[in-house]
Design a protein around this motif. Structure first.
Motif, PDB file in Angstrom:
ATOM      1  N   LYS A   1       0.836  -1.205   0.000  1.00 49.31           N
ATOM      2  CA  LYS A   1       0.000   0.000   0.000  1.00 49.31           C
ATOM      3  C   LYS A   1       0.874   1.259   0.000  1.00 49.31           C
ATOM      4  O   LYS A   1       0.567   2.229  -0.692  1.00 49.31           O
ATOM      5  N   LYS A   2       1.953   1.225   0.772  1.00 49.84           N
ATOM      6  CA  LYS A   2       2.881   2.364   0.785  1.00 49.84           C
ATOM      7  C   LYS A   2       3.499   2.559  -0.591  1.00 49.84           C
ATOM      8  O   LYS A   2       3.615   3.683  -1.078  1.00 49.84           O
ATOM      9  N   LYS A   3       3.893   1.462  -1.233  1.00 48.50           N
ATOM     10  CA  LYS A   3       4.472   1.543  -2.577  1.00 48.50           C
ATOM     11  C   LYS A   3       3.456   2.097  -3.572  1.00 48.50           C
ATOM     12  O   LYS A   3       3.796   2.938  -4.410  1.00 48.50           O
ATOM     13  N   GLN A   4       2.210   1.627  -3.480  1.00 44.41           N
ATOM     14  CA  GLN A   4       1.158   2.093  -4.387  1.00 44.41           C
ATOM     15  C   GLN A   4       0.896   3.580  -4.188  1.00 44.41           C
ATOM     16  O   GLN A   4       0.772   4.336  -5.150  1.00 44.41           O
ATOM     17  N   GLY A   5       0.826   4.027  -2.941  1.00 38.79           N
ATOM     18  CA  GLY A   5       0.631   5.448  -2.654  1.00 38.79           C
ATOM     19  C   GLY A   5       1.794   6.279  -3.153  1.00 38.79           C
ATOM     20  O   GLY A   5       1.610   7.351  -3.736  1.00 38.79           O
ATOM     21  N   CYS A   6       2.996   5.773  -2.954  1.00 40.39           N
ATOM     22  CA  CYS A   6       4.199   6.462  -3.418  1.00 40.39           C
ATOM     23  C   CYS A   6       4.185   6.586  -4.934  1.00 40.39           C
ATOM     24  O   CYS A   6       4.487   7.648  -5.487  1.00 40.39           O
ATOM     25  N   TRP A   7       3.805   5.508  -5.607  1.00 42.90           N
ATOM     26  CA  TRP A   7       3.739   5.531  -7.078  1.00 42.90           C
ATOM     27  C   TRP A   7       2.706   6.563  -7.563  1.00 42.90           C
ATOM     28  O   TRP A   7       3.005   7.368  -8.456  1.00 42.90           O
ATOM     29  N   ALA A   8       1.509   6.543  -6.975  1.00 43.71           N
ATOM     30  CA  ALA A   8       0.453   7.466  -7.421  1.00 43.71           C
ATOM     31  C   ALA A   8       0.880   8.915  -7.216  1.00 43.71           C
ATOM     32  O   ALA A   8       0.704   9.759  -8.109  1.00 43.71           O
ATOM     33  N   LEU A   9       1.474   9.222  -6.071  1.00 39.52           N
ATOM     34  CA  LEU A   9       1.907  10.596  -5.801  1.00 39.52           C
ATOM     35  C   LEU A   9       3.109  10.980  -6.660  1.00 39.52           C
ATOM     36  O   LEU A   9       3.224  12.137  -7.085  1.00 39.52           O
ATOM     37  N   ARG A  10       3.981  10.035  -6.929  1.00 42.47           N
ATOM     38  CA  ARG A  10       5.129  10.309  -7.813  1.00 42.47           C
ATOM     39  C   ARG A  10       4.646  10.633  -9.225  1.00 42.47           C
ATOM     40  O   ARG A  10       5.078  11.616  -9.836  1.00 42.47           O
ATOM     41  N   MET A  11       3.739   9.810  -9.751  1.00 46.86           N
ATOM     42  CA  MET A  11       3.219  10.043 -11.104  1.00 46.86           C
ATOM     43  C   MET A  11       2.480  11.383 -11.175  1.00 46.86           C
ATOM     44  O   MET A  11       2.609  12.125 -12.144  1.00 46.86           O
ATOM     45  N   TYR A  12       1.720  11.689 -10.140  1.00 49.16           N
ATOM     46  CA  TYR A  12       1.011  12.958 -10.065  1.00 49.16           C
ATOM     47  C   TYR A  12       1.999  14.121 -10.052  1.00 49.16           C
ATOM     48  O   TYR A  12       1.860  15.077 -10.821  1.00 49.16           O
ATOM     49  N   ALA A  13       3.032  14.026  -9.207  1.00 50.05           N
ATOM     50  CA  ALA A  13       4.019  15.107  -9.100  1.00 50.05           C
ATOM     51  C   ALA A  13       4.812  15.285 -10.392  1.00 50.05           C
ATOM     52  O   ALA A  13       5.258  16.393 -10.696  1.00 50.05           O
ATOM     53  N   GLU A  14       4.967  14.221 -11.172  1.00 53.10           N
ATOM     54  CA  GLU A  14       5.679  14.323 -12.449  1.00 53.10           C
ATOM     55  C   GLU A  14       4.775  14.801 -13.579  1.00 53.10           C
ATOM     56  O   GLU A  14       5.243  15.429 -14.523  1.00 53.10           O
ATOM     57  N   THR A  15       3.476  14.506 -13.488  1.00 52.23           N
ATOM     58  CA  THR A  15       2.536  14.833 -14.569  1.00 52.23           C
ATOM     59  C   THR A  15       1.969  16.235 -14.460  1.00 52.23           C
ATOM     60  O   THR A  15       1.807  16.922 -15.469  1.00 52.23           O
ATOM     61  N   ILE A  16       1.671  16.688 -13.261  1.00 54.79           N
ATOM     62  CA  ILE A  16       0.969  17.967 -13.112  1.00 54.79           C
ATOM     63  C   ILE A  16       1.754  19.176 -13.629  1.00 54.79           C
ATOM     64  O   ILE A  16       1.143  20.098 -14.177  1.00 54.79           O
ATOM     65  N   PRO A  17       3.094  19.209 -13.544  1.00 56.26           N
ATOM     66  CA  PRO A  17       3.785  20.362 -14.151  1.00 56.26           C
ATOM     67  C   PRO A  17       3.583  20.420 -15.672  1.00 56.26           C
ATOM     68  O   PRO A  17       3.469  21.512 -16.238  1.00 56.26           O
ATOM     69  N   LEU A  18       3.508  19.273 -16.324  1.00 58.44           N
ATOM     70  CA  LEU A  18       3.264  19.238 -17.770  1.00 58.44           C
ATOM     71  C   LEU A  18       1.867  19.749 -18.096  1.00 58.44           C
ATOM     72  O   LEU A  18       1.665  20.469 -19.071  1.00 58.44           O
ATOM     73  N   ILE A  19       0.914  19.384 -17.253  1.00 61.81           N
ATOM     74  CA  ILE A  19      -0.471  19.840 -17.442  1.00 61.81           C
ATOM     75  C   ILE A  19      -0.542  21.357 -17.241  1.00 61.81           C
ATOM     76  O   ILE A  19      -1.148  22.067 -18.046  1.00 61.81           O
ATOM     77  N   ALA A  20       0.072  21.841 -16.171  1.00 57.49           N
ATOM     78  CA  ALA A  20       0.045  23.285 -15.886  1.00 57.49           C
ATOM     79  C   ALA A  20       0.684  24.070 -17.028  1.00 57.49           C
ATOM     80  O   ALA A  20       0.169  25.119 -17.438  1.00 57.49           O
ATOM     81  N   GLN A  21       1.777  23.561 -17.567  1.00 63.65           N
ATOM     82  CA  GLN A  21       2.442  24.233 -18.681  1.00 63.65           C
ATOM     83  C   GLN A  21       1.555  24.240 -19.929  1.00 63.65           C
ATOM     84  O   GLN A  21       1.436  25.255 -20.609  1.00 63.65           O
ATOM     85  N   ALA A  22       0.903  23.121 -20.216  1.00 60.18           N
ATOM     86  CA  ALA A  22       0.039  23.037 -21.397  1.00 60.18           C
ATOM     87  C   ALA A  22      -1.185  23.944 -21.276  1.00 60.18           C
ATOM     88  O   ALA A  22      -1.633  24.513 -22.268  1.00 60.18           O
TER      89      ALA A  22
END
Length: 190
Positions: A161-182
């Motif tokens: 569960k910790k790994k899954q949460g870490c993955w979801a937050l990591r993907m979010y933190a990597e994706t949202i700057p691209l969304i904000a820029q677009a």
């Protein structure tokens, strides 16, 4: 409307998607509101991810992120070819993320790190507001009444569960700057 008689109350015979129920016309500034909401989420994403890593303890740290924060699931992709496709992909991303936030928050309820719980609560509230605006635009402007969102698997062990949460937050933190820029610059309303 087709109804069938059932003791108590009439029920719809053909169930339809409830995504667009109770959606009225959007305000003229709703797309700018979306930009501003994404900007705020983008600014808080690194802090949320760092607070999560800190609260999980060893071996969760920045050096181990790429090896620990992985999943067999797929994070929704961001498509900005057209405004409609962009809004649909944003809806998928933030619906997926909202569900992930719910799971992460539930798994952290016994965590004594109030900073993390507060960040999760604030991010959830901002994400729900963003989803409301996305839903409004998709339903009223683009007549999209159904968006298929694929959710991740539910892990059972505490470490998984910790790994899954870490993955979801990591993907979010990597994706949202691209969304904000677009999306471009948020114009503050006076």
């Amino acid at each position: 409307m087709h109804c069938r008689l059932v003791p108590g109350k009439p029920l719809l015979r053909n169930r339809r998607n409830l995504m667009c129920d109770n959606i009225g016309p959007c305000g003229e500034t709703v797309f700018n509101q979306i930009k501003c909401q994404v900007t705020r989420l983008n600014l808080s994403a690194p802090g949320l991810f760092d607070a999560y890593l800190e609260s999980q303890g060893s071996p969760f740290n920045r050096a181990e992120v790429k090896s620990l924060c992985v999943s067999k699931d797929t994070f929704p992709s961001f498509d900005n070819r057209t405004r409609k496709e962009m809004l649909i992909s944003l809806y998928k991303i933030f619906t997926f993320f909202n569900a992930s936030l719910g799971n992460i928050t539930r798994d952290q309820e016994n965590n004594d790190r109030k900073d993390l719980l507060e960040r999760l609560s604030n991010t959830t509230a901002k994400t729900r507001g963003l989803l409301a605006n996305l839903t409004c635009l998709l339903c009223s402007e683009y007549k999209v009444t159904d968006v298929k969102v694929t959710y991740g698997s539910e892990e059972t062990g505490a470490f998984e569960k910790k790994k899954q949460g870490c993955w979801a937050l990591r993907m979010y933190a990597e994706t949202i700057p691209l969304i904000a820029q677009a999306l471009g610059k948020c114009h503050r309303q006076r």
